[in-house]
Every structure is written in structure tokens, then in C-alpha cells.
Design a protein around this motif. Structure first.
Motif, PDB file in Angstrom:
ATOM      1  N   GLU A 183       0.829  -1.210   0.000  1.00 48.73           N
ATOM      2  CA  GLU A 183       0.000   0.000   0.000  1.00 48.73           C
ATOM      3  C   GLU A 183       0.862   1.257   0.000  1.00 48.73           C
ATOM      4  OE1 GLU A 183      -2.431  -0.585   3.423  1.00 48.73           O
ATOM      5  OE2 GLU A 183      -3.799  -1.990   2.407  1.00 48.73           O
ATOM      6  N   ARG A 184       1.944   1.226   0.738  1.00 52.29           N
ATOM      7  CA  ARG A 184       2.838   2.395   0.817  1.00 52.29           C
ATOM      8  C   ARG A 184       3.385   2.771  -0.553  1.00 52.29           C
ATOM      9  NH1 ARG A 184       8.451   2.671   4.396  1.00 52.29           N
ATOM     10  NH2 ARG A 184       9.278   4.584   3.459  1.00 52.29           N
ATOM     11  N   PHE A 185       3.699   1.758  -1.378  1.00 53.06           N
ATOM     12  CA  PHE A 185       4.307   2.023  -2.681  1.00 53.06           C
ATOM     13  C   PHE A 185       3.303   1.933  -3.840  1.00 53.06           C
ATOM     14  CE2 PHE A 185       7.908   0.944  -0.009  1.00 53.06           C
ATOM     15  CZ  PHE A 185       8.811   1.938  -0.352  1.00 53.06           C
ATOM     16  N   GLY A 186       2.025   1.762  -3.510  1.00 56.49           N
ATOM     17  CA  GLY A 186       0.997   1.738  -4.542  1.00 56.49           C
ATOM     18  C   GLY A 186       1.089   0.535  -5.462  1.00 56.49           C
ATOM     19  N   VAL A 187       1.447  -0.602  -4.902  1.00 52.57           N
ATOM     20  CA  VAL A 187       1.568  -1.835  -5.681  1.00 52.57           C
ATOM     21  C   VAL A 187       0.392  -2.750  -5.349  1.00 52.57           C
ATOM     22  CG1 VAL A 187       2.957  -3.919  -6.066  1.00 52.57           C
ATOM     23  CG2 VAL A 187       4.078  -1.692  -5.770  1.00 52.57           C
ATOM     24  N   SER A 199       7.694   1.170 -11.970  1.00 47.58           N
ATOM     25  CA  SER A 199       8.534   1.961 -11.068  1.00 47.58           C
ATOM     26  C   SER A 199       8.112   1.742  -9.612  1.00 47.58           C
ATOM     27  CB  SER A 199       8.452   3.445 -11.430  1.00 47.58           C
ATOM     28  OG  SER A 199       7.108   3.922 -11.338  1.00 47.58           O
ATOM     29  N   GLN A 200       6.793   1.553  -9.400  1.00 41.66           N
ATOM     30  CA  GLN A 200       6.321   1.315  -8.033  1.00 41.66           C
ATOM     31  C   GLN A 200       6.811  -0.036  -7.506  1.00 41.66           C
ATOM     32  OE1 GLN A 200       4.457   2.308 -10.583  1.00 41.66           O
ATOM     33  NE2 GLN A 200       2.985   3.906  -9.975  1.00 41.66           N
ATOM     34  N   PHE A 207      13.093  -1.150  -1.459  1.00 40.70           N
ATOM     35  CA  PHE A 207      12.852  -0.938  -0.031  1.00 40.70           C
ATOM     36  C   PHE A 207      13.057  -2.244   0.749  1.00 40.70           C
ATOM     37  CE2 PHE A 207       9.764  -1.158   3.499  1.00 40.70           C
ATOM     38  CZ  PHE A 207      10.213  -0.110   4.288  1.00 40.70           C
ATOM     39  N   GLU A 208      12.517  -3.341   0.225  1.00 40.05           N
ATOM     40  CA  GLU A 208      12.651  -4.629   0.909  1.00 40.05           C
ATOM     41  C   GLU A 208      14.110  -5.083   0.931  1.00 40.05           C
ATOM     42  OE1 GLU A 208      10.210  -5.517   2.530  1.00 40.05           O
ATOM     43  OE2 GLU A 208       8.460  -4.695   1.499  1.00 40.05           O
ATOM     44  N   CYS A 209      14.845  -4.845  -0.147  1.00 40.30           N
ATOM     45  CA  CYS A 209      16.265  -5.196  -0.187  1.00 40.30           C
ATOM     46  C   CYS A 209      17.057  -4.363   0.811  1.00 40.30           C
ATOM     47  CB  CYS A 209      16.823  -5.015  -1.594  1.00 40.30           C
ATOM     48  SG  CYS A 209      16.295  -6.284  -2.780  1.00 40.30           S
ATOM     49  N   ASP A 210      16.784  -3.064   0.868  1.00 38.22           N
ATOM     50  CA  ASP A 210      17.481  -2.200   1.827  1.00 38.22           C
ATOM     51  C   ASP A 210      17.219  -2.659   3.257  1.00 38.22           C
ATOM     52  OD1 ASP A 210      18.445  -0.681  -0.251  1.00 38.22           O
ATOM     53  OD2 ASP A 210      17.013   0.965   0.010  1.00 38.22           O
TER      54      ASP A 210
END
Length: 281
Positions: A183-187, A199-200, A207-210
Motif C-alpha cells: 500500500e505504501r508504494f501503490g503496488v 517503477s512502483q 525498499f525490501e532489499c534495503d
């Protein structure tokens, strides 16, 4: 054990008795995990388990819980239980951690989505960190801080798996990536099912990798120097999975086209490098 498993090269650096013990733990844990994942062929999942398959998997998990009790009472009946039983007492392997693993596998029968990262972490602690806390008893250690190392490395490995296996998990009707992150990234779930590298989606996976990198760092920060040599097998596991994470990033976060792998020769190189580093340390 197949040379294709990412754990193969890490086990090679262990003396024979410890290697046999780790393989026995691996065989038991693999069998428990397969109680759900291999209950029916992948082609029959069709987005989730049928009621019949779910009941069958539930019974299988229950049977492994019973076998775990039998291992600790000295009366195992399965090849995995019989193989593991002598090492349970020799290395004082904690029963509670095996029970956590069974509970974690059982969660796959109840949860196909995780609303928050905190909920996902609880799952990861059971199916991965618990196994790490078993393994360190075989590796041996002096500093109790190594348990924090094992917990964080287990989380890092499992999160790497989750990112790599988005496509494979969707076949089984599961999405481990937290709903709050989607939801945060609009996916949308449809974006993931379609394998759209928008891009989303890229920002979500970055983000998950970081976040996963942060757990590798935490593990490194909590590796006691005095135990570095005895934990070289765990470091090799971490090194190979860290390379999987890096390959996902270098591949532009495309986890849909094919399964990201580390070629066998490079796994050997990673293992050799970390083994030499431990010896020099």
C-alpha cells in the motif's frame, strides 16, 4: 545433500561429526517444511490449497510434532528423526527451537498474507532464526551474544528468500511482502501476479532489499570476534545469500523473469574466501 543447495559449501568446512549433525538438522527441518509445500504437486496449487490438501498438510505437520516428541524421548520412527536423535543429546539441541520451526511451518496453513512487517518478522523468527539458534549449538561458541547474531542472520536469509521467491510464492497463493508495504508504494497484488516491473514495484523491492541489508549488518555487528572461526559455516551461508540479494539488485529487481541463483563455482569461491578469512582471523 545435493550440491545445488546453498548450504552445501558451508557444511564442507565443518569437521565430520558436526557436519553430520548439521545435515541431520537440515534433513529434519526440510521434511517439516515439505509437509506443507510438497503436500501436492506445484501444478495443483492453483493459487492455494484445496480443503482436502489443507487437511492432509495439517495431519502431516501434526505427525512431525509427534515425531519431535519421540526424538526427545528416544523413540523416533522416521529416517529424519532417527538420524537426528543422537545429535540432540550430544550437542544439547534446544527442543523449543524445533517446536518454533513446526509452529512457523504451520503458519503457512493459516496465513497467506502478512499485514505488517512485525507480523512477518514473527514468522521469519520461527522458520529461520529458530534454525540458526539450533545450528550454533553444533558450531560451538563462547560468547552468548552469538545468539543475537544467529537471530539476525536468520532474518536476513529468510527475507532474501522472500524477495527472491515472490513469483514462486504467488503460485502457492502466498504473498509474504507485507500488505502495508504494498500500500505504501501503490503496488497491487495483480501487479505482482502479472510480473509488472513498474517503477512502483521496483521501489517496493528496493525498499525490501534495503531492509534486508540492515539485518545482514546487524548480524555482522553482533558476531563475537572470539567465535568468528567456529561460526565460519554460518558466515558462508550468509555470504552466499548476500550474493543472491546483490544479484537481485544488479538485475534491476526483476524477480519475475527467472529465479535468481548464484552459480556453483561462485558459491565455492565465496566459501573459500570466508574460510580463509576465518583462519587468518
Amino acid at each position: 545433500m545435493s550440491r545445488d543447495t546453498n548450504f552445501y559449501y558451508s557444511f564442507l568446512v565443518l569437521p565430520p561429526r558436526k557436519r553430520n549433525a548439521i545435515i541431520a538438522v537440515w534433513d529434519f527441518c526440510r521434511a517439516v517444511d515439505d509437509a506443507v509445500d510438497e503436500v501436492v504437486p506445484e501444478s495443483e496449487w492453483a493459487g492455494g490449497l484445496s480443503d482436502e490438501a489443507r487437511a492432509k498438510a495439517t495431519a502431516r505437520v501434526a505427525s512431525w510434532r509427534e515425531e519431535l516428541a519421540a526424538i526427545y524421548s528416544g523413540t523416533p520412527t522416521t529416517p529424519q528423526g532417527i538420524g537426528l536423535q543422537p545429535f540432540v543429546h550430544e550437542f544439547n539441541l534446544p527442543r523449543a527451537r524445533f517446536e518454533e520451526l513446526v509452529e512457523g511451518v504451520e503458519m503457512d496453513l493459516r496465513h497467506v498474507r502478512y499485514e505488517t512487517f512485525a507480523a512477518l518478522v514473527e514468522y521469519c523468527r520461527r522458520v529461520a532464526s529458530a534454525v540458526g539458534l539450533i545450528c550454533i549449538e553444533i558450531f560451538g561458541y563462547r560468547n552468548q551474544g552469538v545468539k543475537t547474531y544467529a537471530e539476525n542472520l536468520g532474518l536476513a536469509l529468510q527475507l532474501t528468500n522472500i524477495i527472491r521467491d515472490v513469483r514462486a510464492d504467488l503460485v502457492r497463493g502466498r504473498i509474504y511482502l507485507p500488505t502495508e508495504d504494498l500500500e505504501r508504494f501503490g503496488v497491487s497484488e495483480d501487479d505482482l501476479r502479472a510480473g509488472r516491473l513498474t517503477s512502483q514495484v521496483i521501489e517496493l523491492l528496493r525498499f525490501e532489499c534495503d531492509r534486508t541489508h540492515s539485518y545482514y549488518r546487524r548480524a555482522a555487528e553482533h558476531l563475537p570476534p572470539e567465535d568468528a572461526r567456529s561460526l565460519v559455516a554460518a558466515e558462508i551461508m550468509g555470504g552466499i545469500y548476500f550474493e543472491i540479494l546483490r544479484r537481485i539488485e544488479r538485475n534491476g529487481y526483476d524477480v519475475f523473469s527467472s529465479r535468481i541463483r548464484v552459480p556453483r563455482p561462485q558459491r565455492a569461491v565465496i566459501a573459500l574466501g570466508l574460510w580463509i578469512k576465518a583462519l587468518l582471523h
